[in-house]
Design an enzyme around this catalytic site. Structure first.
Site, short mmCIF file in Angstrom:
data_model
loop_
_atom_site.label_atom_id
_atom_site.label_comp_id
_atom_site.label_asym_id
_atom_site.label_seq_id
_atom_site.Cartn_x
_atom_site.Cartn_y
_atom_site.Cartn_z
N ILE A 234 -2.45 79.12 -25.34
CA ILE A 234 -1.38 78.13 -25.35
C ILE A 234 -0.10 78.79 -25.82
O ILE A 234 -0.06 79.39 -26.89
CB ILE A 234 -1.73 76.96 -26.30
CG1 ILE A 234 -3.09 76.36 -25.93
CG2 ILE A 234 -0.63 75.91 -26.29
CD1 ILE A 234 -3.67 75.46 -27.01
N CYS A 235 0.94 78.65 -25.04
CA CYS A 235 2.26 79.16 -25.43
C CYS A 235 3.01 78.03 -26.13
O CYS A 235 3.65 77.20 -25.48
CB CYS A 235 3.02 79.65 -24.18
SG CYS A 235 4.64 80.35 -24.56
#
Length: 160
Positions: A97-98
């Protein structure tokens, strides 16, 4: 998708106490749309994520794996989607997840609940279901179980 991670050191007393407190608070007042799957491992939480009504992810169910470092909350936990990650411009097909609060913008004042609320907000604000443009290259570079915490993320999109 493998859920293996490098061997972790045992939680410090501070980390264990903090996680016990967070778990107790979660059991009394869980964040809306989330369910902690009970296990005997305080250092790894599995959390069910329910897509918020009225969003692209409404009615969908996902799972987060949260691995806590020995010195939590001074260091952010590693948070990834496991099994089938949602199609989202900031979520890679390997579950990474960014999201800046998981890395550069982490604060010891944050909790698992606040992380979950941020992830649900990120999902809810999506205007399209798509992988990040560099998904294939990124996932290829993460072979051999590389942690998302080893990535030098570039946070530049404030729309999602």
């Amino acid at each position: 998708m493998s859920t293996s991670t490098p061997p972790q050191k045992t939680l410090s007393r501070i980390a264990a106490n903090r996680l016990q407190k967070e778990l107790s608070e979660w059991q009394i007042n869980p964040p809306a749309g989330f369910k902690h799957k009970v296990t005997d491992n305080l250092q790894r939480w599995i959390i069910e994520v329910h897509g918020a009504p009225g969003t692209l992810y409404s009615g969908e169910l996902y799972q987060l794996q949260v691995d806590f470092p020995e010195n939590y909350p001074m260091e952010a936990p590693q948070v990834i989607f496991i099994q089938s990650p949602p199609l989202h411009p900031h979520i890679y097909s390997n579950g990474h997840i960014c999201l800046d609060i998981l890395y550069d913008s982490w604060s010891p004042a944050m909790t698992v609940s606040s992380i979950c609320i941020s992830i649900l907000s990120m999902l809810s604000s999506a205007t399209q279901k798509a992988r990040p443009p560099d998904n294939d290259r990124y996932v290829r570079n993460c072979r051999n179980g590389r942690s998302p915490k080893e990535t030098r993320w570039w946070f530049h999109d404030d729309k999602v």
